[in-house]
Design an enzyme around this catalytic site. Sequence first.
Site, PDB file in Angstrom:
ATOM      1  N   GLU A 259      14.996   6.985  22.635  1.00 32.93           N
ATOM      2  CA  GLU A 259      16.429   6.758  22.398  1.00 32.93           C
ATOM      3  C   GLU A 259      17.117   7.332  23.620  1.00 32.93           C
ATOM      4  OE1 GLU A 259      19.926   8.022  22.207  1.00 32.93           O
ATOM      5  OE2 GLU A 259      19.282   9.320  20.568  1.00 32.93           O
ATOM      6  N   CYS A 298      25.100  10.216  23.080  1.00 32.07           N
ATOM      7  CA  CYS A 298      24.469   8.972  23.511  1.00 32.07           C
ATOM      8  C   CYS A 298      25.152   7.767  22.889  1.00 32.07           C
ATOM      9  CB  CYS A 298      22.988   8.991  23.159  1.00 32.07           C
ATOM     10  SG  CYS A 298      22.653   9.335  21.421  1.00 32.07           S
TER      11      CYS A 298
END
Length: 693
Positions: A259, A298
């Site tokens: 990720e 993120c």
Amino acid sequence: MTEYLPSYVQGEWWTPKSPTRSSEVRDASTGDVVAVVSTAGLDLAGALEYARSVGQKSLGALTFHQRAVLLKQFALALTERKDELYALSARTGATKADSWVDIDGGIGVLFSYSGKGRRELPNSRVHVDGPVEPLSKDGSFLGRHVYTTLPGVAVQINAFNFPVWGSLEKFAPAFLAGMPTLVKPATPTGYVAEAMVRILVESGLLPDGSLQLVSGSVPDLFENLRLGDIVGFTGSASTAESLKAHAAVQTGGVRFTAETDSINASVLGTDAIEGTPEFDAYVRQLVTEMTSKAGQKCTAIRRAIVPAGSADAIIGAVQARLAEKTVLGDPRAEGVTMGPLASTGQRDEVLRQVDRLQAAGGQVVVGTTDAPEVRRADGSTGTAPDGAFVSPLLLRFEDSQSDAAHSIEAFGPVSSLLTYDTIAEAAALVARGGGSLVTSIATHDPAQAVELATRIAPFNGRMLLLDRDDARSSTGHGSPLPNLVHGGPGRAGGGEELGGIRAVLHHMQRTAVQGSPEMLTALTGVWHAGAAARSDGRHPFRKSLAELRIGDQIASGSREVTLADIETFAHFTGDTFYAHMDEASAAANPFFPGRVAHGYLLVSWAAGLFVDPEPGPVLANYGLENLRFITPVSPGDTIRVELTAKQITPRETDEYGEVRWDAVIRNQSDELVATYDVLTLVNKQPTPEVVAA
């Protein structure tokens, strides 16, 4: 002297004795040294083997439900001491609101997976995937897919921005799957992760070897991994690519999920003009994503994609909201709503990326790249050269096609404003990001929402449709949830985390198994038609979970269906559908020979045929599943039912459990009339009435 941050490996706390390499970790606001980090001399290979042996054994002795109960107990233990975590979190630059997302959010993941594990997984160690696949005409050879736990260790390589949530959102599904975890937190905030692990260790709840912590670098990690291990990485796309290229992943069978950073977008619909609820919701969300965790997420919005005619209004609204709502400073100071970045190194890196964006045509229209005025812990204001502060920045690109706007990420409180003229152009701009974790769409026009969503879905792991109806209840653009997939294609890493039970299954191996009904019953703990069934003369409803066995069965007598029964049921329920009441119309239907009995009449009668009415271990019938009507029943036909104990699931925290019964209704010609599962709640132990009898 500042102490070394310890690791927790092979069941004990460890610190280096004579480190040859170390890193100082500093308070993000003041620059004071918080800890020194080193792994010099740490036996990483031994820690991994400890997980594979001791950890696998201790977790393998537990069922899914037993692990789920422990997850809840972990959450409660952390809740009792979360003030300790909040105090440390402030040193990373996190405000109270930021810490809530990280700490309470991580605890919430534990609670969520505890509940989902008990609701959606069996109280066993094998998970069945999908229906039975018949492989022979006589039913003696079947196929089934099953999930079993991977035999290795789940290694977490986590980012600095969420030291608690980032660890627990990976740990919870791995633990539930039965796989031990080794956590490697990012160095700048690793001391918060260490405190979280320490609380869990001191709770005495952790099964041996189920959780280990390495505080510091792991340069030889991949050389010590093997088939059956899994690495879950969160961090930069470039680092992910280099790790993914390692031979352990390419040819050694080590699973690798990533990720990574992504250039997420938020699109303002053409209908969401200034003054609409959608415009206001868009601005609130954009400012929140710029300032929450100082933009170090993120999932933060990096590209604000708006209609060309709305650009100036958006800039003004963002400027006004920042001025009204944002106070930059030390999180320990009263009234501060946005803290510093995690380190001065991170601050410098963000400003370097802003320079690149400016060089490519980005014009700062909100904020400044100069050292900002901040509120210090003592309440005074001024610059803080030893702190990692950056003011919120919005850059406008006149050229929305600029490669830099779609490829350069300043991992801080920075967003770029891009404009579009058509919905197709907006969708193309989203796609230019090369794959994102999330994109949000603010519009109250369903047609726009559908067009945008269908065009951009392949480029995103998650989408948020934001309008006046959900603006108040929405969890927001940047908030991954335990029950929804977190991840994304392309630049976002191509992996998946969370997503409910999907994340648990990432830590397991799906295997196709072929065999007889008896063998598949033994393997799965679920009775398969054709396996042994027992009728010992005692009604299964008289048996508690302690006495009931898979395959216990009752075969009922027969009952004839008359035309009067059909009409009585029709008038009593109001279901006078023509197939039950009009002979000619029913006969004209290709599915019926004439008037037929209601399917629900047959299911109701079946209950009367198999039920034992006296008080006993069976507490309640709470549903039917997988009901299918196969063969119509005409007046004059008879039906009978076979009820077989299919699956037994004790509930770990209750005095009762669930029994799933396989119900089959047949007619006088032994044709299949209906199949379904009956769900009942049953006492674990015999009831007093049964004992007395």
